[in-house]
Design an enzyme around this catalytic site. Structure first.
Site, PDB file in Angstrom:
ATOM      1  N   LEU A   1       0.863  -1.176   0.000  1.00 28.25           N
ATOM      2  CA  LEU A   1       0.000   0.000   0.000  1.00 28.25           C
ATOM      3  C   LEU A   1       0.902   1.229   0.000  1.00 28.25           C
ATOM      4  CD1 LEU A   1      -2.644  -0.918   2.762  1.00 28.25           C
ATOM      5  CD2 LEU A   1      -2.967  -1.047   0.284  1.00 28.25           C
ATOM      6  N   ASP A   2       0.466   2.296  -0.661  1.00 24.22           N
ATOM      7  CA  ASP A   2       1.218   3.547  -0.598  1.00 24.22           C
ATOM      8  C   ASP A   2       1.374   3.985   0.853  1.00 24.22           C
ATOM      9  OD1 ASP A   2       1.353   3.657  -3.324  1.00 24.22           O
ATOM     10  OD2 ASP A   2      -0.170   5.216  -3.569  1.00 24.22           O
ATOM     11  N   ARG A   3       2.407   4.758   1.095  1.00 26.48           N
ATOM     12  CA  ARG A   3       2.684   5.230   2.458  1.00 26.48           C
ATOM     13  C   ARG A   3       1.472   5.927   3.087  1.00 26.48           C
ATOM     14  NH1 ARG A   3       7.834   9.059   4.227  1.00 26.48           N
ATOM     15  NH2 ARG A   3       7.316   9.189   6.442  1.00 26.48           N
TER      16      ARG A   3
ATOM     17  N   THR B   1      -1.699   5.592   2.197  1.00 26.11           N
ATOM     18  CA  THR B   1      -2.930   4.799   2.121  1.00 26.11           C
ATOM     19  C   THR B   1      -3.056   3.962   3.385  1.00 26.11           C
ATOM     20  OG1 THR B   1      -2.780   4.664  -0.291  1.00 26.11           O
ATOM     21  CG2 THR B   1      -4.185   3.050   0.799  1.00 26.11           C
TER      22      THR B   1
END
Length: 319
Positions: free
Chosen positions: A146-148, A150
């Protein structure tokens, strides 16, 4: 107090068990030599200082159960004491974010603002924190990322056989993911599927940037508008493929970029009057099956309080 260097100061001989069967040797060493820079790991591989069954191997070599690995002595710099304290506090907080844990896997409600792994100037991420929480676990690996910024459902495998199974589910699109996001604009209910191809680029600064390009990789996201708040909308996003920044770029392509997304919404500062420091994207639901079991398991992650607050604010403004 004077810091002294941390050492893996003796030659180590390791026998590979079933849990690490099939794992690339570079990834195995990075997991075992915690704190050693990746560049150092690749250097000892390149120089032949690491041996498998007394032979040199390349970084992409896949380990076999029963392999004997020789790991040379490695000297590393000590971690910063203040960073250790910060890491310890954040690790303890992460324990309360675990949704479920079995002997084979762990589901985490990842907090926004925490990277899934260390690197790019970060001393640690979720996976390093979990390894600190579970020092006796022989195997802990991210199934996906997951993106930082998110938040939400993140799956971690505790057995190599389960990591392989989960990766197969991802490859065959049999693992389902559902996200919630707040976007700028009135989402078109007829626009429930975006298939724009995505191409990953790297800026001179080293920052990743994804754009819609005809020669990009095939990508698909399904969308559903859940609620409208005038100039904003709450949407559900269901990615079919798993490209970098896919939901963010496909939402922008559909004409409704994520609220507060400074990378893909050029007007984010003008439009964001809600005090957000980043976008709001939450991996709310994750569903999958286990090996030799057709029952579908469904996990849900509670919304972060910041996202709940913004939705409540928008509700009040739109009523």
């Amino acid at each position: 107090m004077t810091n002294t260097a941390t050492n893996f100061d003796k030659v180590q001989l390791r026998e590979i068990d079933e849990d690490h069967h099939g794992q690339r040797i570079d990834n195995y060493l990075i997991g075992q030599l915690k704190g050693v820079p990746k560049s150092r790991v690749y250097r000892i591989l390149r120089k032949g200082e690491v041996r498998v069954n007394k032979k040199r191997v390349k970084a992409e070599y896949k380990l076999q159960a029963g392999d004997i690995i020789r790991i040379p002595p490695v000297r590393i710099a000590p971690p910063n004491t203040e960073q250790n304290i910060e890491k310890f506090d954040r690790v303890k907080q992460l324990e309360s974010h675990i949704i479920d844990e079995t002997n084979q896997y762990l589901i985490l409600n990842k907090p926004s603002g925490m990277a899934v792994h260390g690197g790019s100037g970060l001393s640690f991420g979720v996976i390093e924190a979990l390894r600190a929480l579970r020092p006796k676990e022989k195997f802990l690996e991210l199934v996906h990322r997951l993106d930082r910024d998110t938040s939400g459902c993140l799956l971690i495998a505790k057995r190599r056989s389960f990591l392989t199974h989960f990766h197969e589910l991802l490859r065959t699109k049999a693992m389902k993911k559902e996200y919630l996001a707040i976007v700028v604009g009135d989402w078109d209910s007829n626009n429930n599927r975006v298939t724009a191809p995505l191409k990953k680029n790297q800026l001179k600064s080293g920052e990743r940037f994804v754009s819609v390009e005809s020669d990009g990789k095939p990508s698909e996201t399904r969308f559903k508008c859940l609620k409208r708040f005038g100039q904003y909308s709450l949407i559900k996003a269901m990615p079919v493929t798993g490209r970098t920044h896919q939901i963010r770029v496909h939402a922008q392509y559909a004409g409704c970029p994520l609220l507060g997304d400074s990378k893909y919404n050029l007007n984010s500062q003008d439009e964001n009057q809600l005090g957000l420091k980043t976008f709001l994207l939450h991996a709310q639901r994750l569903s999958f099956t286990l090996p030799e079991d057709d029952n579908v398991l469904v996990y849900e992650a509670e919304l972060p309080s910041k996202m709940e607050d913004i939705i409540n604010q928008l509700n009040k403004k739109s009523n």
